[in-house]
Design an enzyme around this catalytic site. Structure first.
Site: not given
Length: 315
Positions: A152, A215, A251
């Site tokens: 991430d 995300k 996400k």
């Protein structure tokens, strides 16, 4: 229906070309986005459908601990919970992944061995991302070498907001290459992007640069995963798929704490990107406290009573 646009990224990636592409995207109707998100949030999910939604949401949780005080013991405990969320009920699905800082990847990988649960790591100088590129790449390569299945990364919001799109693009592409076989989730930090138009542009930029997931947030900045922002990102992945045939995951992370929040997000996914995205391969929820509420609501549906507050471990 997908939002039509004719802008494409040419073979020669330049700041000028990226600017033309990103500013050629349709503008976001902010009032319409908020109204659409609010309307979908009122959808009522009952009985068996709610039970199925809760299990699906559990399977999509990236169970997360990202604190300066994290210890190997805390990470191991979190991994036990990820694989067996409720020791009293082994029908509860395991979570989607465990998300930790890079120095805790090896601990989590060992604790999760044999469970089938992957480890995600917030490499690239999370959460600010203020580090030289060689540091970000070394951070990524070390996490992957230690066994991280997902990275991430945070984008350089300063570069994005000042219009240096090529710098952001090249950093994402370089981190993607450093990931090897690991999936790359690109964190936009939408709370710092100021406008919904910027959220749409950053989403498309990340996808074009090689993101496997986009995300919302680090969870360290407010506002984080609001429903209108998640809606805009879901529209972006839907339109990207229509244009390229490639499905990118989404996400939301930060502020999703209750079963009601989680189910609202699942409705948003189904009605915006489509049911194909209702899988942990394409939708995750970054959370820590959410899992306990999902477990509590699941128990209430099956037994008619709420478990006591000490029934589940506190993360």
């Amino acid at each position: 229906m997908p939002v039509p646009h004719t802008a494409i990224v040419p073979e020669a990636i330049t700041d000028h070309a990226l600017r033309a592409y990103l500013h050629g995207l349709p503008g976001v109707d902010e009032v319409g986005a908020r109204a659409r998100a609010q309307d979908l949030a009122t959808r009522s999910i009952k009985t068996t459908a709610k039970a199925a939604a809760i299990d699906l949401a559990i399977s999509m949780v990236d169970l997360t601990t990202l604190e300066g005080a994290d210890t190997p013991g805390k990470v191991r405990s979190l991994c036990v919970k990820a694989a067996l969320p409720d020791p009293a009920d082994r029908t509860v699905p395991k979570v989607g992944a465990v998300c930790v800082y890079p120095d805790m990847v090896a601990v989590a990988v060992e604790a999760l061995r044999g469970t089938g649960i992957g480890v995600a790591s917030v490499a690239t100088a999370f959460p600010a991302g203020r580090a030289p590129m060689e540091v970000k790449l070394a951070d990524t390569r070390r996490a992957v070498a230690d066994g991280a299945a997902e990275i991430d990364m945070v984008i350089d919001r300063g570069a994005f907001l000042s219009g240096r799109y090529l710098k952001v693009y090249e950093e994402i592409a370089a981190v993607k290459e450093a990931c090897g076989d690991a999936h790359l989730k690109v964190i936009l930090e939408t709370g710092e992007l100021v406008t919904y138009d910027n959220v749409r542009r950053a989403s498309h930029l990340a996808m074009r640069a090689g993101a496997d997931f986009i995300k919302t947030s680090t969870g360290k900045v407010s506002p984080a995963a609001t429903l209108p922002v998640t809606l805009i990102m879901l529209e972006a992945v839907r339109d990207h798929h229509a244009a390229t045939g490639r499905r990118i995951g989404v996400k939301p992370a930060g502020g999703i704490r209750t079963t009601k929040d989680a189910i609202r997000n699942l409705v948003l996914v189904n009605e915006t990107a489509g049911p194909e995205w209702l899988t942990p391969d394409l939708f995750r929820i970054g959370a820590s406290s959410l899992l306990n509420d999902l477990l509590m609501q699941r128990t209430r549906l099956s037994t008619g009573t709420y478990p006591g507050p000490d029934h589940y471990t506190q993360d």
